[in-house]
Enzyme design. Sequence first.
Site, PDB file in Angstrom:
ATOM      1  N   HIS A  32      -9.515   1.180   4.778  1.00 29.28           N
ATOM      2  CA  HIS A  32      -8.254   1.393   5.506  1.00 29.28           C
ATOM      3  C   HIS A  32      -8.513   2.379   6.643  1.00 29.28           C
ATOM      4  CE1 HIS A  32      -4.213   2.758   6.439  1.00 29.28           C
ATOM      5  NE2 HIS A  32      -3.774   1.643   5.874  1.00 29.28           N
ATOM      6  N   SER A  71       3.437  -1.841  10.455  1.00 33.12           N
ATOM      7  CA  SER A  71       4.888  -1.881  10.703  1.00 33.12           C
ATOM      8  C   SER A  71       5.530  -3.214  10.301  1.00 33.12           C
ATOM      9  CB  SER A  71       5.204  -1.543  12.170  1.00 33.12           C
ATOM     10  OG  SER A  71       4.812  -0.220  12.466  1.00 33.12           O
ATOM     11  N   GLU A 109      -7.017   4.867   7.618  1.00 31.42           N
ATOM     12  CA  GLU A 109      -6.856   6.291   7.259  1.00 31.42           C
ATOM     13  C   GLU A 109      -8.107   6.806   6.549  1.00 31.42           C
ATOM     14  OE1 GLU A 109      -3.054   5.796   5.312  1.00 31.42           O
ATOM     15  OE2 GLU A 109      -2.196   5.305   7.268  1.00 31.42           O
ATOM     16  N   GLU A 169      -5.341  -4.797  10.829  1.00 34.46           N
ATOM     17  CA  GLU A 169      -4.375  -3.708  10.970  1.00 34.46           C
ATOM     18  C   GLU A 169      -4.687  -2.898  12.227  1.00 34.46           C
ATOM     19  OE1 GLU A 169      -2.275  -2.683   7.029  1.00 34.46           O
ATOM     20  OE2 GLU A 169      -3.952  -1.324   7.317  1.00 34.46           O
ATOM     21  N   GLY A 210       2.484   2.465  10.756  1.00 35.86           N
ATOM     22  CA  GLY A 210       3.469   3.537  10.615  1.00 35.86           C
ATOM     23  C   GLY A 210       4.193   3.896  11.898  1.00 35.86           C
ATOM     24  N   GLY A 262       2.854  -1.056   4.285  1.00 38.94           N
ATOM     25  CA  GLY A 262       2.825   0.358   3.914  1.00 38.94           C
ATOM     26  C   GLY A 262       4.222   0.841   3.565  1.00 38.94           C
ATOM     27  N   GLY A 263       4.860   1.532   4.505  1.00 40.08           N
ATOM     28  CA  GLY A 263       6.155   2.179   4.262  1.00 40.08           C
ATOM     29  C   GLY A 263       7.188   1.271   3.611  1.00 40.08           C
ATOM     30  N   ASN A 314       0.852  -1.186   0.000  1.00 41.72           N
ATOM     31  CA  ASN A 314       0.000   0.000   0.000  1.00 41.72           C
ATOM     32  C   ASN A 314       0.891   1.240   0.000  1.00 41.72           C
ATOM     33  OD1 ASN A 314      -1.806   2.055   0.504  1.00 41.72           O
ATOM     34  ND2 ASN A 314      -2.281   1.413   2.605  1.00 41.72           N
ATOM     35  N   TRP A 315       0.994   1.853  -1.165  1.00 41.75           N
ATOM     36  CA  TRP A 315       1.917   2.996  -1.285  1.00 41.75           C
ATOM     37  C   TRP A 315       1.369   4.275  -0.659  1.00 41.75           C
ATOM     38  CZ3 TRP A 315       3.984   2.945  -7.048  1.00 41.75           C
ATOM     39  CH2 TRP A 315       4.696   1.744  -7.252  1.00 41.75           C
ATOM     40  N   LYS A 316       0.087   4.282  -0.342  1.00 40.14           N
ATOM     41  CA  LYS A 316      -0.558   5.502   0.182  1.00 40.14           C
ATOM     42  C   LYS A 316      -0.313   6.665  -0.798  1.00 40.14           C
ATOM     43  CE  LYS A 316      -0.165   3.490   4.692  1.00 40.14           C
ATOM     44  NZ  LYS A 316      -0.162   3.644   6.131  1.00 40.14           N
TER      45      LYS A 316
HETATM   46  P1  PGA Z   1       2.872   0.505   7.594  1.00 43.96           P
HETATM   47  O1  PGA Z   1       1.392   0.720   7.012  1.00 43.96           O
HETATM   48  O2  PGA Z   1       3.382  -0.793   7.041  1.00 43.96           O
HETATM   49  O3  PGA Z   1       3.645   1.702   7.107  1.00 43.96           O
HETATM   50  O4  PGA Z   1       2.738   0.444   9.080  1.00 43.96           O
HETATM   51  C1  PGA Z   1       0.507  -0.350   6.851  1.00 43.96           C
HETATM   52  C2  PGA Z   1      -0.797   0.109   6.278  1.00 43.96           C
HETATM   53  O5  PGA Z   1      -1.239   1.238   6.588  1.00 43.96           O
HETATM   54  O6  PGA Z   1      -1.441  -0.608   5.492  1.00 43.96           O
END
Ligand code: PGA
Length: 264
Positions: free
Chosen positions: A103, A221, A105, A175, A181, A242-243, A13-15
């Site tokens: 998600h 994470s 967010e 999640e 993050g 994510g990251g 997930n590149w956001k």
């Molecule tokens: P993260 O994000 O791996 O940067 O913690 C995961 C996500 O939001 O799907």
Amino acid sequence: MTPNVRRPLVSGNWKMNHDHIEALHTVRDLGLRLKPADVENVTVSVHPPFTDLRTVQTLVEGESLPISLGAQHCSDLDSGALTGEVSPVMLARLATSYVIVGHSERRQVFSMTDECVGSTLRAVVRNKMTPICCVGETAEERERGKTEAVIERQLTAAMDGLSSEEIATVVVAYEPIWAIGSGDPASTVDAEDAASFIRSVLVQQSDVSAGERVRVLYGGSVNAENAGEFAAEEDIDGVLVGGASLDAKTFADIVRAVGACYRS
Ligand code: PGA
């Protein structure tokens, strides 16, 4: 060793990162790094921003890369006066396979309700794509012992109106919001407990066979060091990253770490 009853999925997930030029470089690099053996037992999806999708689709199809195209969100309607939204029909036309739905967010920053998660999930299924439905509790809910109640509430709204056959095709990502993050992932024990609880709720909502077929991912994470530990758990069938998915080398290492759990 986890039995290979459900094909694991590693999703990036590149956001709101990587423009279409950066996307081109990253996916090309990822495609070069992923060898046939790396993806023999694992499906890999990348979820770039909407403006990158066409570029990534062309690259993946043109070079036959072993990467599935994913989106991060979509509207729950197929068309209409919805300024700024993107239709699931449009995503399907771009050969998008997976769509992240709900998600945290989207839920927290864009006020996406449980009901809207459900209608979006149905829209994705209606358009023959696979939703990756995110569920998980806040730190405060966790401290108050509400983790399972939150997951059950979110799953009930998300799966509303789906048949058992449709539920069987859905991917659910656990999640925990405090782990996203933060560099502070859930323990593998807590992640497995949540994944097994998710499966038990899905069995109640559908039937045993459908619940057993649903893929449950862990996200929050995840990195190249811990991905294999999560994937080795019985009810965890991959990771939502994510990251650590923004860098092709790191993401390829994560794919390999997950694949290693499924090789006999
Ligand atoms: P993260 O994000 O791996 O940067 O913690 C995961 C996500 O939001 O799907």
